[in-house]
Enzyme design. Structure first.
Site, mmCIF file in Angstrom:
data_model
loop_
_atom_site.group_PDB
_atom_site.id
_atom_site.type_symbol
_atom_site.label_atom_id
_atom_site.label_comp_id
_atom_site.label_asym_id
_atom_site.label_seq_id
_atom_site.Cartn_x
_atom_site.Cartn_y
_atom_site.Cartn_z
ATOM 1 N N ARG A 522 64.980 28.676 -28.662
ATOM 2 C CA ARG A 522 64.415 29.924 -28.125
ATOM 3 C C ARG A 522 64.296 30.973 -29.217
ATOM 4 O O ARG A 522 65.142 31.068 -30.108
ATOM 5 C CB ARG A 522 65.326 30.496 -27.036
ATOM 6 C CG ARG A 522 65.255 29.767 -25.728
ATOM 7 C CD ARG A 522 66.003 30.517 -24.647
ATOM 8 N NE ARG A 522 67.344 30.887 -25.046
ATOM 9 C CZ ARG A 522 68.021 31.925 -24.555
ATOM 10 N NH1 ARG A 522 67.470 32.697 -23.651
ATOM 11 N NH2 ARG A 522 69.246 32.184 -24.962
ATOM 12 N N SER A 586 74.516 26.731 -32.748
ATOM 13 C CA SER A 586 75.652 26.255 -31.933
ATOM 14 C C SER A 586 76.221 24.934 -32.432
ATOM 15 O O SER A 586 76.381 23.972 -31.678
ATOM 16 C CB SER A 586 75.209 26.120 -30.479
ATOM 17 O OG SER A 586 74.655 27.333 -30.046
ATOM 18 N N ASP A 640 77.083 30.016 -30.369
ATOM 19 C CA ASP A 640 76.730 30.420 -28.993
ATOM 20 C C ASP A 640 77.947 30.905 -28.209
ATOM 21 O O ASP A 640 77.855 31.770 -27.348
ATOM 22 C CB ASP A 640 76.052 29.264 -28.244
ATOM 23 C CG ASP A 640 76.884 27.984 -28.205
ATOM 24 O OD1 ASP A 640 77.859 27.879 -28.975
ATOM 25 O OD2 ASP A 640 76.549 27.086 -27.423
#
Length: 900
Positions: A522, A586, A640
């Site tokens: 994203r 992440s 994350d």
């Protein structure tokens, strides 16, 4: 003259069709949860879900209580592919002092008879499963339990109603076990009607209705589970014991009941009850004939008006007399003989008239029985949505067997009332006892299957003591990761993030955020406003990362990321602006500062080459330079988990822990600088990214890893690594379930022992299916549909087992996650030096958000393992996107403060 006198006992087809419709309405009422309490036809679930499948084998006992005799049986079932069985029986009388005495005496008598039978057959020293045929209305909640609702027929035993008859029998058998060395295990309670259906079903797979027409009358049939409100689940079928004898107890048949029916009812043991049975069964038909003959004699229509003592004596005319008088050739001579024995001295005309009375009474019985049976057959046909149905009705009972005309009349009327059903009537040769043994054989098979399933799933059931051990081991590993001398060899790496502050509300501006950590990537634009109108606005776009990119070269991966950023900037119209950027990455990184992150190792299916050991921020900058279209100010590289903690910390200052429970599993928390030996300085706090997914890579939790965990690990991209994550994260739970299902199928416990091609495919069982299958709102029919989508052709039983497997795997994941988190919150409590800690955990991840039970089990586990900590779980709104922007904003704020 007799026809005119007994006009109301003659029923036309229109009347019978009306009775059929009334009975159908009563069936629906009995099946409904809200309407069942007031229904007369109780439609009792029997918990018998299927007929024998041919794999049953062994010796079984059965006892049969409910008729004029008590019976004990031994049934040998052979698993020879031909479904053969042998039956040996012994009959015992049921004296009045037993049938109308007290409960203890009744069940002691049953145990005595069974003991005698076992001694006769030399079975005393064998442990045998037993089926108990109990031919009275019972409410069952499982196969081996039944609470007596009411006595019927000639039984009226004190102290048994509203109690479990299986417990009573077991108690009596237990007494005998001590005295006479017998060992019997009662596995199933069966109504005689159900037993009849099972006996006939053993020989004819089409048999799905059982009918008793004898001392009592009743019917059972296989109903669709979706229509049985009284039992959970809507998949498959279950045998329903209608207990139709009580049809009409609410007055529904009052227009058809004659004065003779009313008089008979008033003189019975249970006035006002079992009214339909009193119009049909052999126990009452002889008495009905007597009452009619008595009235006709009193009115001068028979025997010259002379009433004998026999006519005045209740029970003097029995069903055997009625059957004998209706015999085709000897009927008249039999009638004369019987009436003479009763001191009635009939004329020829009297004999003809009495024979005619018997015919009308027994014909009405067959008609009423046919109407109710036609209602059941119609329901079966409608359930199957068929225009025409072929089925078999298993029948037992003295009236059907011994009356010369009854069977023929019944068949004829049924076929007339339901012309769309091709019905075979199959006489139960071995009676309901063999049926009870068959139900027991099926129950025995299912119990053996249950033991195998339990053996497979028991290693997933973790005790509180085991979870405490996991918590303590996690705490030890956390300490290793923080200490300079042990950090290099620690499995839980405890990586410093260089995030040293939480949002204070003064952050403002526009920030870009990138989020890479799963199969989607994203790009976000985050606008933060401070002051009284504090707010965060987010605009984002999702891009897929193809497998060939995830597992290609590092250069290809980062070029793809930059391509996605360019598309987003173009889309938002901000290509010329040099915005501060936070990069949520992440994967385990070793950081030397907030904007430097060296990849320790890929997880979650990524395997891009030339990345491990490299600074991912430099790789991103290089890719931006290669593209040469725009420039960005990369301020922070963020995990994350840290982003999740920061997002929740923006809303709740008490939030100092971040948890991800999704594709991967990880935790971060604010640690005191004095405890972080691998970073200089003792003042303040810093967020530590634990990277706890690698917990257990040193073998410290091997004692709780199952063979299925090991298979999943060996088949993964990184064998031997991230062992804790492979037991707790969404990426692997579905694969653990698949491995278990393969094993159960190979054991013949699932999918008929057939391992389908689809089940062999790695990754087919995604974790989203676990969430769907375990949903409380999802019925077994929908579970079956999900399995069909996966190419798994399942039965009702298969669906139940699959749901159970999903449940134990996801529950263990939540418990292990909770044990790890308990170690963190206990460490926070000790750091602060307080007796009770109040803290918030920010949580993100699809497993936590979407699984119906994960979050609850996680919370419960933390509460049990860290009782001195009051932990609040706060769901993060876009931790990896908004969180990255907030960290970037906090970093910019702290940088500006430092410059000033």
């Amino acid at each position: 003259q007799v026809d005119r006198y007994l006009y109301h006992l003659r029923l036309s087809d229109d009347v019978l069709l009306d009775v059929m419709a009334r009975f159908q309405a009563e069936m629906v009422k009995g099946l409904g949860r809200d309407t069942n309490p007031t229904a007369t036809v109780k439609m009792l679930p029997s918990f018998v879900r299927s007929l024998p499948d041919g794999s049953e084998k062994g010796d079984f006992l059965a006892v049969d209580l409910g008729g004029s005799q008590f019976r004990a049986h031994q049934v040998k079932v052979c698993d020879d592919g031909k479904q053969t069985s042998q039956l040996e029986s012994k009959f015992y009388p049921t004296p009045k002092e037993v049938t109308q005495g007290n409960g203890t005496e009744l069940f002691d008598y049953v145990a005595d008879c069974l003991l005698d039978f076992m001694e006769t057959k030399n079975l005393k020293h064998k442990k045998l499963p037993l089926g108990f045929t109990f031919s009275f209305p019972c409410k069952q909640t499982k196969l081996e339990e039944g609470v007596l609702l009411a006595w019927t027929k000639h039984f009226k035993v004190r102290g048994v109603q509203d109690t479990d008859v299986v417990t009573a029998l077991r108690k009596a058998l237990q007494t005998h076990k001590a005295s006479f060395d017998i060992d019997v295990d009662v596995l199933a309670l069966v109504n005689d009607t159900v037993g009849t259906m099972m006996t006939c079903g053993y020989d004819d797979q089409r048999c799905e209705v059982g009918l008793i027409i004898g001392t009592g009358t009743n019917a059972c049939y296989m109903e669709e589970m979706r229509h049985i409100d009284l039992v959970e689940g809507d998949e498959g079928r279950m045998c329903i014991n209608t207990e139709w004898g009580a049809f009409g107890d609410d007055g529904a048949l009052d227009d058809l009941r004659t004065e003779f029916d009313r008089e008979l009812d008033l003189g019975s043991l249970n006035p006002g009850k079992q009214l339909f049975e009193k119009m049909i069964s052999s126990l009452y038909l002889g008495e009905l004939v007597r009452l009619i003959l008595l009235k006709m004699t009193k009115e001068g229509l028979l025997f010259n008006g002379k009433v004998s003592t026999a006519l005045l004596t209740k029970g003097k005319i029995e069903m055997k007399h009625v059957s004998a008088m209706e015999k085709y050739k000897e009927g008249l001579s039999n009638t004369k003989e019987i009436l003479t024995e009763l001191s009635l001295f009939p004329s020829e005309e009297d004999c003809v008239a009495v024979q005619h009375v018997c015919t009308i009474v027994s014909f009405r019985s067959a008609n009423l029985c046919a109407a109710a049976l036609a209602a059941i057959l119609t329901r079966l046909r409608d359930n199957k949505k068929l225009l025409r149905m072929r089925t078999t009705v298993g029948i037992d009972g003295g009236l059907y067997k011994t009356h010369p005309q009854y069977a023929k009349r019944l068949h004829k009327v049924v076929r007339r009332l339901v012309p769309t059903c091709d019905v075979r009537f199959l006489l139960s040769v071995s009676g309901s006892g063999k049926g009870a043994a068959m139900v027991t054989a099926v129950a025995h098979r299912l119990a053996a299957q249950r033991r195998h399933i339990d053996a497979t799933l028991t290693p997933f059931l973790l005790s509180l003591e085991t979870l405490r051990e996991v918590r303590n081991k996690m705490r030890t590993e956390l300490e290793y990761g923080l200490k300079r001398e042990t950090q290099a060899n620690a499995t839980v790496k405890m990586l410093p993030t260089y995030v040293c502050g939480m949002p204070d509300g003064t952050e403002k501006g526009k920030f870009l955020a990138l989020d890479l950590g799963g199969t989607n990537f994203r790009v976000l634009l985050v606008k933060i406003k401070s002051g009284r109108r504090r707010s965060v606005q987010i605009y984002n776009k999702i891009f897929a990362i193809p497998l060939e990119i995830m597992q290609g070269t590092g250069e290809e991966l980062f070029d793809h990321i930059v391509q996605c950023i360019a598309d987003f900037l173009e889309y938002m119209g901000i290509k010329g602006a040099r915005l501060p950027l936070g990069f949520t990455f992440s994967f385990p990184c070793r950081q030397a500062s907030i904007d430097k992150g060296t990849l320790v190792g890929w997880t979650k299916g990524f395997k891009a080459t030339d990345c491990e050991g490299e600074d991912v921020v430099d790789m991103l900058r290089e890719a931006i330079r290669r593209r040469n279209e725009f420039d960005l100010d990369i301020v922070a590289v963020v995990n994350d988990t840290v982003g999740t903690m920061m997002t929740c910390g923006y809303e709740d200052p008490n939030c100092e822990i971040g948890l991800i429970a999704g594709t991967g599993s990880n935790v971060c928390y604010m640690e005191d600088m004095k405890n972080i030996e691998i970073v200089e300085g003792n003042e303040g706090k810093m967020c530590i990214n634990t990277e706890w997914g690698a917990f257990g890579d040193n073998g410290c939790i091997d004692n709780i890893r199952t063979i299925y965990d090991k298979e999943v690990d060996e088949g993964s991209l990184n064998p031997g690594k991230q062992r804790y994550e492979k037991m707790t994260s969404g990426m692997y739970l579905g694969e653990i379930v698949r491995q278990i299902l393969i094993d159960l199928t190979k054991q013949g416990l699932l999918f008929r022992g057939h391992v389908s091609e689809s089940l062999r495919k790695r990754g087919i069982f995604e974790t989203k299916f676990l969430s769907q299958i375990e949903s409380d709102r999802l019925a077994l029919l929908q579970v079956r549909r999900i399995l069909q989508q996966l190419g798994l052709d399942s039965t009702c039983e298969d669906s139940i087992i699959v749901k159970e497997v999903c449940g134990v795997v996801s529950r263990r994941a939540a418990q292990l996650c909770g044990a790890g988190l308990a170690a963190i919150v206990e460490k926070k409590r000790e750091n602060r030096g307080v007796e009770h800690l109040k803290i918030t955990v920010g949580v993100d991840g699809t497993l936590y958000k979407l699984h119906p039970h994960f979050s609850r089990v996680l919370c419960e586990t933390v509460k049990k393992l860290a009782p001195q900590c009051d932990v609040t779980f706060m769901l993060s709104e876009d931790g990896s996107g908004k969180g990255a922007a907030l960290i970037t904003a906090v970093a910019k704020r702290l940088h500006n403060v430092g410059q000033k």
